[in-house]
Design a protein around this motif. Structure first.
Motif, PDB file in Angstrom:
ATOM      1  N   ASP A 181       0.981  -0.697   0.194  1.00  0.00           N
ATOM      2  CA  ASP A 181       0.011  -0.022  -0.071  1.00  0.00           C
ATOM      3  C   ASP A 181       1.134   1.561  -0.206  1.00  0.00           C
ATOM      4  N   VAL A 182       1.059   1.689  -1.208  1.00  0.00           N
ATOM      5  CA  VAL A 182       1.635   2.829  -1.084  1.00  0.00           C
ATOM      6  C   VAL A 182       1.983   3.699  -1.527  1.00  0.00           C
ATOM      7  N   SER A 183       1.908   5.514  -0.126  1.00  0.00           N
ATOM      8  CA  SER A 183       1.867   6.325   0.271  1.00  0.00           C
ATOM      9  C   SER A 183       0.211   6.082   1.028  1.00  0.00           C
ATOM     10  N   SER A 195       3.949  -8.961  -6.034  1.00  0.00           N
ATOM     11  CA  SER A 195       2.065  -9.049  -6.578  1.00  0.00           C
ATOM     12  C   SER A 195       0.966  -7.978  -6.480  1.00  0.00           C
ATOM     13  N   ALA A 196       1.537  -6.940  -5.819  1.00  0.00           N
ATOM     14  CA  ALA A 196       0.305  -6.141  -5.670  1.00  0.00           C
ATOM     15  C   ALA A 196       0.911  -5.159  -5.884  1.00  0.00           C
ATOM     16  N   ILE A 197       0.553  -3.570  -5.490  1.00  0.00           N
ATOM     17  CA  ILE A 197       0.278  -2.421  -5.435  1.00  0.00           C
ATOM     18  C   ILE A 197      -0.368  -1.286  -5.370  1.00  0.00           C
ATOM     19  N   HIS A 198      -0.922  -1.006  -4.367  1.00  0.00           N
ATOM     20  CA  HIS A 198      -2.374   0.142  -4.486  1.00  0.00           C
ATOM     21  C   HIS A 198      -1.928   1.263  -3.948  1.00  0.00           C
ATOM     22  N   ALA A 199      -2.120   2.646  -4.174  1.00  0.00           N
ATOM     23  CA  ALA A 199      -2.221   3.783  -3.948  1.00  0.00           C
ATOM     24  C   ALA A 199      -3.270   4.605  -4.239  1.00  0.00           C
ATOM     25  N   GLY A 200      -3.405   4.966  -3.284  1.00  0.00           N
ATOM     26  CA  GLY A 200      -5.202   5.834  -2.858  1.00  0.00           C
ATOM     27  C   GLY A 200      -4.933   7.292  -2.667  1.00  0.00           C
ATOM     28  N   ALA A 201      -5.925   7.722  -3.316  1.00  0.00           N
ATOM     29  CA  ALA A 201      -5.356   8.889  -4.340  1.00  0.00           C
ATOM     30  C   ALA A 201      -3.669   9.462  -3.351  1.00  0.00           C
ATOM     31  N   ALA A 202      -3.357   8.934  -4.448  1.00  0.00           N
ATOM     32  CA  ALA A 202      -1.609   9.654  -3.445  1.00  0.00           C
ATOM     33  C   ALA A 202      -0.919   9.974  -4.918  1.00  0.00           C
ATOM     34  N   ALA A 210      -4.490   2.722  -9.073  1.00  0.00           N
ATOM     35  CA  ALA A 210      -3.914   3.335  -8.559  1.00  0.00           C
ATOM     36  C   ALA A 210      -4.921   5.059  -8.268  1.00  0.00           C
ATOM     37  N   THR A 211      -5.817   6.026  -7.573  1.00  0.00           N
ATOM     38  CA  THR A 211      -6.294   6.902  -7.570  1.00  0.00           C
ATOM     39  C   THR A 211      -5.879   8.358  -7.342  1.00  0.00           C
ATOM     40  N   THR A 212      -6.074   8.865  -7.963  1.00  0.00           N
ATOM     41  CA  THR A 212      -5.865  10.725  -7.901  1.00  0.00           C
ATOM     42  C   THR A 212      -7.002  11.605  -8.325  1.00  0.00           C
ATOM     43  N   PHE A 213      -6.388  12.843  -8.402  1.00  0.00           N
ATOM     44  CA  PHE A 213      -7.423  13.749  -9.197  1.00  0.00           C
ATOM     45  C   PHE A 213      -6.887  14.187  -9.945  1.00  0.00           C
TER      46      PHE A 213
END
Length: 305
Positions: free
Chosen positions: A184-186, A251-258, A284-287
Motif C-alpha cells: 500500500d504505497v503512500s 504481486s500487487a501495489i495499491h496507491a489510494g488518492a496518492a 491507483a486513484t488520484t485527482f
C-alpha cells in the motif's frame, strides 16, 4: 474524481494520451498497457497470471506470507537482497525484533518500533535533504492527526465514493494477485492498509510511506483495532521512486488518492513496474486537474463506472 490505473508486468507501461493524467507521457517497454480513465474508475488486470503462477501456489503463499522478507525487501541503494537477523515473517512484531543488512554494500537498517526505515538517508546524521513542499506537508504531525478526522472525508466533494466503495472497486481488479503480498504505497494513516488486511485476500500487507508521522499514526490505528492484532502488516518508510524491493517480486501495489502527491509520477510508475512481478497489478486513484483552473480538482462523481 479521476483515476489513473494500471495492471502491468515488470517494466511494462504504455503511454497515456490524456494530458491531465498523472501517468501521461509514460511509454511501454514490452507491450503491456496502462489504462487511464478520465472521470471514471477503471481498474484493469491485463495479462495477469494465475495465483499459482504468481506465488508458486496459493497454499505456500498463505503459509509464508508470499515471499520471505529475505527475498522481498532490498537495499534502497543497490537493490540487492537484505540479510535478516531475527524472527521470520512480514509483520510488525517480527520486523521490530529484526536487523537488516545489505548483502552487497553492507548498509544496515533497523526498525524504529513503529516502522522499518528503508530510505536512502536512513540513519544519516550529517546529511539533510529538503523534499518538495507537497511531500513536507504530509510529514506534519497535525496533518497526520486530522487525515482520517475530516481531511479525507472532503474527497467525496470531488467525486471519491468513500474508502469502502473504493476498496470494493479496487479488489475487483486485484483478484489476480490474491494470495500474494500487496504494498500500500503512500499508505498515509493506513486507511486502506487496514481494509486490505481485513479483507483476507492477501498473504501480507506492507504499508509504505515517506512520512514518519503518517506511519506512526498508521501504527496507532492498527494497534487500536483488535481484529488486526495478529494480521500480517508491516510498516516501511521508503521513497516511491526508490522502492526497497527486489525487481519482479511484488504481486500487487495499491496507491489510494496518492499520485497527485508524488514529485514525479512518471518516475514512480517506472519504479513500480520494476518491482512488480510479470502480470502484477497496480491500482491507483488520484485527482485530475481542471484545465481551466488547474488548482481545482475536477468533479466527475456522476460517472464512476
Amino acid at each position: 474524481m479521476a483515476i489513473a490505473l494500471s495492471s502491468v508486468g515488470a517494466g511494462a507501461v504504455r503511454r497515456c494520451e490524456d494530458s491531465h493524467c498523472g501517468a501521461h507521457g509514460i511509454r511501454s517497454r514490452n507491450g503491456a498497457r496502462v489504462s487511464c480513465a478520465v472521470g471514471k474508475v477503471r481498474f484493469l488486470a491485463l495479462g495477469a497470471a494465475s495465483i499459482d503462477q504468481l506465488e508458486g501456489g496459493n497454499s505456500s503463499a498463505k503459509a509464508d506470507g508470499g515471499l520471505g522478507t529475505k527475498e522481498l525487501l532490498a537495499c534502497p541503494i543497490c537493490f540487492d537482497a537484505l540479510l535478516r537477523k531475527g524472527p521470520p515473517g512480514i509483520n510488525q512484531f517480527a520486523i521490530a525484533k529484526s536487523g537488516f543488512q545489505c548483502s552487497t554494500c553492507k548498509r544496515s537498517f533497523s526498525s524504529r518500533n513503529e516502522y522499518l526505515d528503508l530510505t536512502v538517508t536512513s540513519g544519516a546524521k550529517d546529511y539533510v535533504e529538503v523534499p518538495p513542499t507537497g511531500t513536507e506537508l504530509f510529514r506534519n504531525p497535525l496533518v497526520s492527526l486530522i487525515y482520517e478526522r475530516g481531511w479525507r472525508q472532503n474527497f467525496e466533494r470531488s467525486g471519491f465514493p468513500g474508502p469502502d466503495e473504493e476498496l470494493k472497486m479496487a479488489l475487483e481488479y486485484l483478484r489476480p494477485a490474491f494470495g500474494g503480498v500487496i504494498v500500500d504505497v503512500s499508505c498515509g494513516s493506513g486507511l486502506f492498509t487496514r481494509r486490505l488486511a481485513k479483507c483476507g485476500s492477501f498473504a501480507a500487507v506492507i504499508a509504505l510511506d515517506f512520512s514518519e508521522s503518517m506511519l506512526r499514526q498508521c501504527a496507532e490505528f492498527v494497534k487500536q483495532d483488535k481484529s488486526l492484532r495478529t494480521a500480517d502488516i508491516a510498516l516501511v518508510r521508503a521513497d516511491v521512486i526508490r522502492l526497497p524491493f527486489a525487481s519482479g517480486t511484488v504481486s500487487a501495489i495499491h496507491a489510494g488518492a496518492a499520485l497527485h502527491c508524488w514529485p514525479s509520477p512518471s518516475s514512480a510508475v517506472a519504479e513500480i513496474c520494476r518491482v512488480l512481478k510479470p502480470g502484477g497489478v497496480f491500482v491507483a486513484t488520484t485527482f485530475l486537474s481542471n484545465s481551466i483552473f488547474p488548482f481545482l480538482p475536477q468533479r466527475r462523481s456522476s460517472s464512476l463506472r
